[in-house]
Scaffold this active site. Structure first.
Site, PDB file in Angstrom:
ATOM      1  N   GLU A  38       0.811  -1.214   0.000  1.00 47.92           N
ATOM      2  CA  GLU A  38       0.000   0.000   0.000  1.00 47.92           C
ATOM      3  C   GLU A  38       0.848   1.270   0.000  1.00 47.92           C
ATOM      4  O   GLU A  38       0.432   2.300  -0.513  1.00 47.92           O
ATOM      5  CB  GLU A  38      -0.961   0.005   1.192  1.00 47.92           C
ATOM      6  CG  GLU A  38      -2.112  -0.997   1.075  1.00 47.92           C
ATOM      7  CD  GLU A  38      -1.753  -2.392   1.550  1.00 47.92           C
ATOM      8  OE1 GLU A  38      -0.560  -2.627   1.886  1.00 47.92           O
ATOM      9  OE2 GLU A  38      -2.655  -3.256   1.582  1.00 47.92           O
ATOM     10  N   LYS A  98     -17.723  -0.989   5.337  1.00 52.03           N
ATOM     11  CA  LYS A  98     -18.189  -1.941   4.330  1.00 52.03           C
ATOM     12  C   LYS A  98     -19.708  -1.899   4.151  1.00 52.03           C
ATOM     13  O   LYS A  98     -20.210  -2.037   3.043  1.00 52.03           O
ATOM     14  CB  LYS A  98     -17.746  -3.349   4.734  1.00 52.03           C
ATOM     15  CG  LYS A  98     -17.769  -4.323   3.573  1.00 52.03           C
ATOM     16  CD  LYS A  98     -17.108  -5.653   3.957  1.00 52.03           C
ATOM     17  CE  LYS A  98     -17.113  -6.615   2.774  1.00 52.03           C
ATOM     18  NZ  LYS A  98     -16.518  -7.917   3.145  1.00 52.03           N
ATOM     19  N   MET A 120      24.442   8.716   2.553  1.00 50.80           N
ATOM     20  CA  MET A 120      24.231   9.986   3.236  1.00 50.80           C
ATOM     21  C   MET A 120      24.455   9.848   4.743  1.00 50.80           C
ATOM     22  O   MET A 120      24.992  10.746   5.392  1.00 50.80           O
ATOM     23  CB  MET A 120      22.815  10.501   2.947  1.00 50.80           C
ATOM     24  CG  MET A 120      22.581  11.925   3.400  1.00 50.80           C
ATOM     25  SD  MET A 120      23.750  13.074   2.635  1.00 50.80           S
ATOM     26  CE  MET A 120      22.816  13.674   1.233  1.00 50.80           C
ATOM     27  N   PHE A 132     -11.912  -7.520  13.414  1.00 43.13           N
ATOM     28  CA  PHE A 132     -10.804  -7.962  12.578  1.00 43.13           C
ATOM     29  C   PHE A 132     -10.442  -6.866  11.577  1.00 43.13           C
ATOM     30  O   PHE A 132     -11.290  -6.342  10.891  1.00 43.13           O
ATOM     31  CB  PHE A 132     -11.183  -9.252  11.846  1.00 43.13           C
ATOM     32  CG  PHE A 132     -10.086  -9.740  10.933  1.00 43.13           C
ATOM     33  CD1 PHE A 132      -8.850 -10.111  11.453  1.00 43.13           C
ATOM     34  CD2 PHE A 132     -10.288  -9.801   9.565  1.00 43.13           C
ATOM     35  CE1 PHE A 132      -7.832 -10.535  10.623  1.00 43.13           C
ATOM     36  CE2 PHE A 132      -9.271 -10.234   8.726  1.00 43.13           C
ATOM     37  CZ  PHE A 132      -8.043 -10.597   9.258  1.00 43.13           C
ATOM     38  N   GLN A 133      -9.174  -6.537  11.524  1.00 42.75           N
ATOM     39  CA  GLN A 133      -8.653  -5.493  10.639  1.00 42.75           C
ATOM     40  C   GLN A 133      -9.310  -4.143  10.860  1.00 42.75           C
ATOM     41  O   GLN A 133      -9.472  -3.352   9.936  1.00 42.75           O
ATOM     42  CB  GLN A 133      -8.748  -5.929   9.167  1.00 42.75           C
ATOM     43  CG  GLN A 133      -7.860  -7.138   8.907  1.00 42.75           C
ATOM     44  CD  GLN A 133      -7.565  -7.374   7.443  1.00 42.75           C
ATOM     45  OE1 GLN A 133      -8.389  -7.095   6.595  1.00 42.75           O
ATOM     46  NE2 GLN A 133      -6.391  -7.907   7.159  1.00 42.75           N
TER      47      GLN A 133
HETATM   48  C1  LIG Z   1      12.481   5.556   5.394  1.00 39.76           C
HETATM   49  C2  LIG Z   1      13.770   6.199   5.751  1.00 39.76           C
HETATM   50  N1  LIG Z   1      14.579   5.631   6.690  1.00 39.76           N
HETATM   51  C3  LIG Z   1      15.748   6.202   7.006  1.00 39.76           C
HETATM   52  C4  LIG Z   1      16.153   7.356   6.404  1.00 39.76           C
HETATM   53  C5  LIG Z   1      17.492   7.999   6.781  1.00 39.76           C
HETATM   54  N2  LIG Z   1      18.383   8.005   5.609  1.00 39.76           N
HETATM   55  C6  LIG Z   1      18.556   9.107   4.830  1.00 39.76           C
HETATM   56  S1  LIG Z   1      19.575   8.831   3.530  1.00 39.76           S
HETATM   57  C7  LIG Z   1      19.876   7.241   4.020  1.00 39.76           C
HETATM   58  C8  LIG Z   1      20.788   6.366   3.244  1.00 39.76           C
HETATM   59  C9  LIG Z   1      20.296   6.095   1.876  1.00 39.76           C
HETATM   60  O1  LIG Z   1      21.123   5.139   1.262  1.00 39.76           O
HETATM   61  P1  LIG Z   1      21.015   4.881  -0.290  1.00 39.76           P
HETATM   62  O2  LIG Z   1      19.607   4.749  -0.701  1.00 39.76           O
HETATM   63  O3  LIG Z   1      21.915   3.789  -0.658  1.00 39.76           O
HETATM   64  O4  LIG Z   1      21.500   6.284  -0.911  1.00 39.76           O
HETATM   65  P2  LIG Z   1      22.958   6.931  -0.905  1.00 39.76           P
HETATM   66  O5  LIG Z   1      22.978   7.983   0.158  1.00 39.76           O
HETATM   67  O6  LIG Z   1      23.953   5.848  -0.655  1.00 39.76           O
HETATM   68  O7  LIG Z   1      23.079   7.547  -2.266  1.00 39.76           O
HETATM   69  C10 LIG Z   1      19.153   6.956   5.188  1.00 39.76           C
HETATM   70  C11 LIG Z   1      19.202   5.666   5.893  1.00 39.76           C
HETATM   71  C12 LIG Z   1      15.267   7.926   5.464  1.00 39.76           C
HETATM   72  N3  LIG Z   1      15.530   9.070   4.834  1.00 39.76           N
HETATM   73  N4  LIG Z   1      14.109   7.318   5.141  1.00 39.76           N
END
Ligand SMILES: Cc1ncc(C[n+]2csc(CCOP(=O)(O)OP(=O)(O)O)c2C)c(N)n1
Ligand SMILES: [Mg+2]
Lengths: 186, 583
Positions: B52, B164, B481, B114-115
């Protein structure tokens, strides 16, 4: 009194007309919000205050226009001028909100609150409680041989003052409605 | 027109009357009557996603690439809770979507059936508005109102929870009525304020336009007016991540993106300007950096349709509440009527100053013959696709910022990225939504390997509908990042920022019946990209890139625009208090 200046002709959703200085002074404002009386609307308003970290000193709500399906929420809040401005703008963008009025800015306004106070005591204290209630124009709505229930209406500080006086005289329970407020004049 | 029909049929009828052609969804017990109606008609296409969250992001991708509201349909309970991230994403980026959720029958609400989930309660803070419809007679009106609320004023996500029994019961259908809603946000700006702004533009010595997603949301006409105003006045323009494409990257007044990973010249122009004209942006913390040092000597004007955006974080001098398109139209009229004046000599000097900043060439990076630099991969992608009818989505991380820096956007609605919420897992389903809306266009999701895995189940959707979406993964085997922040701010202690146990992406693609391409040598890159572009189905492009590349320029959190880091050499002092100060 307020660091906020409201431009002429602006009452509704008017926060953008304000020119606040981002000062640190805490101000107390009474805000009246006219809302569609639909399920969840109070939760939206309260959720806004808790979600964004605003204060609620008091909040009252009741339907005021049955055919128009409108309720009036009166909120007493405090914050810096910028926060107060944000509160009004945020309230204004809730979809079922029709009008937001800052009675403190648009004022003067009348503020009233009702309280019911139970005082338990005997002898001198009981007599003194009754005498003070008379001065404050509080009504006795229930009494037993060793208790009174007073009903008092007034501005919140009048109720504070009365409650403070009753405390040493045996105040045992206190219920307050929160503030209802209207602008003076027409 | 009023007709008797079941609630389930009303849903379909209302969607048709609202001009909806596509619904992204996933069935379940509480929406079966609606799915039964979907089965018996052909006008509305249902795209079966695999989760979803994917449905909601796909609806966002559809909305952002078309300007029309996107629609998602999910079941009660877990269906609804899975939609929450997408709703929050759409709320923070002001994307108009309508999400329909099934609910347990009204007589079971509150019994922990349920749900059952308190869907309107859970989604109240992450929707612009939501409704629980308890009577079939109220359903049609509510559906129409939902589309109105999602699109009017500042757009956003709305949700309708439909029990529903309301779907099964018969009621009266009402066709949409114009202006039926009390919700009618003001679109025209105050002429006095607009005139004040025009007067400020006439005198300004160092003006800058700072534009945002509001320009895109206002519609293509707003972008057109913006281009006219910018080019007629010759005032330099920068944009947030959300606003890329409103003014063309090839335009002569373009400064590039601003903000935490924005361009040197853009951030310094913001810092040194004497008039800042914010159009449909919101002074987000990724943009402003340290607030008390934000553009200290400028008069600030702010055009926004949402009064609560004004004076929220930055105090502005000329506030204009209104729709960007309407306000720009009036601004142009007033400016022309007053004789098309600018402070030309000062502006010329300002452009010269900006040109010296531009010479710093802040996007320069150390190239390599052996490994593919992520910046290089994007430069090649740009070179090989920029003349195509192209839509770009991204995931979240370094690759996202590099994409914003190295790809050029000539038109609005071509760039879809999760800005406000920063949702890893956004890009893949969003690319599916954009591809559904533009079946003949090139749709590329610039991804990081970690983000991409967060919604990789949508490979099933891409394969099922033969969507030729290109998943361009800049695979650094790192949560890049996060790793960058750990390097700069946490003493190089790389706590859990490795992408361990990665799948073989080529085999993974093949397992879904898609094409996989692996490339690791810079010499093979162009051919590999061409192979991806020439393949007529979904492609998983596994581009192995330099693992420890950092994304620059960077304004570290809590620093000012003129304290930007331009490259590795600048990062030394960051861990210590003062920070590396530039300029
Ligand atoms: C759902 C979610 N969880 C955690 C984060 C924190 N976060 C920001 S960038 C990142 C790393 C992303 O890694 P990747 O997709 O490999 O991209 P890269 O920075 O290596 O280009 C994380 C864990 C986020 N933005 N979104
Ligand atoms: Mg990565």
């Amino acid at each position: 009194m307020s660091a906020l200046h409201i431009k002429k002709g602006s009452t509704r959703h008017s926060a953008y007309n304000l020119r606040p200085t981002f000062s640190d002074v805490q101000e107390r404002h009474t805000i009246a919000v006219l809302v569609e009386n639909e399920p969840g609307v109070l939760a939206r308003v309260i959720g806004l205050f808790s979600g964004r970290g605003y204060n609620i000193e008091s909040l009252t709500v009741a339907e005021v226009d049955h055919t128009g399906h409108l309720s009036r929420i009166t909120i007493v809040t405090n914050g810096t001028p910028q926060v107060i401005e944000q509160i009004k703008a945020q309230l204004g963008r809730i979809v079922p909100v029709h009008e937001v009025h800052d009675l403190t800015v648009e004022g003067p306004s009348v503020e009233r609150e009702l309280a019911i106070i139970k005082v338990v005591g005997e002898g001198e204290k009981r007599v003194e409680a009754l005498r003070l209630a008379d001065i404050f124009r509080a009504n006795v709505v229930d009494s037993t041989l060793n208790s009174f229930v007073f009903e008092i209406t007034g501005a919140p500080d009048k109720i504070d003052a009365f409650a403070d006086l009753m405390r040493p005289l045996g105040l045992s329970e206190l219920a307050r409605t929160g503030v209802a407020a209207l602008l003076r004049g027409d | 027109m009023t007709t008797e029909m079941t609630g389930a049929k009303m849903v379909i009828q209302a969607l048709k009357d609202q001009g909806v052609d596509t619904v992204f969804g996933y069935p379940g017990g509480a929406v079966l009557p609606i799915y039964d109606e979907i089965f018996q008609q052909n006008e509305i296409r249902h795209i079966l996603v695999r989760h979803e969250q994917g449905a909601v992001h796909a609806a966002e991708g559809y909305a952002r690439s078309t300007g029309k509201p996107g629609v998602a349909l999910v079941t009660s309970g877990p269906g609804a809770t899975n939609a929450v991230t997408g709703l929050t994403d759409a709320l923070l980026d002001s994307i108009p979507i309508v999400v329909l959720t099934g609910q347990v029958p009204t007589f079971m609400i509150g019994s922990d059936a349920f749900q059952e989930a308190d869907t309107v309660g859970i989604t109240r803070p992450c929707t612009k508005h939501n409704w629980l419809v308890k009577e079939t007679d109220a359903l049609a009106q509510t559906l129409h109102e939902a589309f109105h609320v999602a699109t009017a004023g500042r757009p956003g996500p709305v949700l309708i929870d439909i029990p529903k029994d309301v779907q099964f019961a018969t009621g009266t259908y009402q066709a949409p009525k114009p202006a039926a809603s009390h919700y009618q946000p003001e679109v025209k700006g105050d002429l006095e304020e607009i005139t004040e702004l025009v007067a400020a533009i006439e005198k300004a010595e160092r003006p800058v336009f700072y534009t945002g997603g509001g320009v895109i949301n206002s519609g293509p006409a707003a972008s057109q007016l913006l281009r006219e105003l910018v080019d007629a006045t010759g005032i330099p323009i920068t944009s947030t991540l959300m606003g890329l494409g409103a003014y063309p990257a090839s335009g002569e007044n373009w400064l590039g993106m601003l903000g935490m990973h924005g361009l040197y010249e853009a951030n310094l122009a913001m810092h040194g300007c004497d008039l800042m004209i914010n159009i449909g942006a919101r002074f987000d913390d990724r943009i402003t950096g340290r607030l008390d040092a934000f553009s200290p000597n400028s008069t600030k004007a702010h055009i926004d349709i949402d009064p609560s955006s004004i004076n929220k974080v930055i105090r502005v001098d000329i506030p204009i509440v209104g729709d960007v398109g309407h306000v720009l139209e009036d601004m142009l009229k007033v400016w022309k009527a007053r004789g098309r004046k600018t402070n030309a000599p000062a502006l010329a000097k300002w452009h010269e100053e900006i040109a010296t900043w531009r010479k710093v060439n802040c996007l320069a990076y150390t190239t390599s013959e052996e490994t593919i630099k992520p910046q290089y991969a994007l430069q090649r992608l740009e070179a090989l696709t920029k003349d195509r009818d192209r839509y770009i989505t991204t995931e979240v991380g370094q690759h996202q910022m590099w994409a914003a820096q190295y790809l050029g956007f000539e038109d609005p609605n071509r760039w879809m990225t999760s800005g406000g919420l920063g949702t890893m897992g956004y890009g893949f389903p969003a690319s599916i939504g954009a591809q559904i809306a533009h079946p003949d266009s090139l749709v590329i999701n610039v991804a990081g390997e970690a983000s991409w895995l967060m919604n990789m189940q949508e490979m099933g959707t891409a394969a099922q509908y033969r969507l030729p979406v290109k998943q361009f993964i800049l695979n650094n085997e790192r949560l890049g990042m996060v790793r960058q922040w750990q390097e700069l701010l946490h003493g190089e202690r790389y706590s859990h920022s490795w992408s361990e146990s990665l799948p073989d992406f080529v085999k993974l693609a093949e397992a879904f019946g898609a094409k996989g391409i692996l490339v690791s040598d810079p010499k093979d890159l162009d051919d590999a990209i061409m192979e991806m572009l020439n393949y007529e189905g979904p492609v998983l492009f596994d581009c192995l890139v330099e693992k420890h590349e950092n994304c620059f320029p960077m304004i570290p959190s809590g620093k000012a625009h003129n304290e930007m880091l331009l490259g590795e050499a600048d990062t030394q002092g960051v861990i210590q208090a003062g920070g590396a100060v530039l300029v």
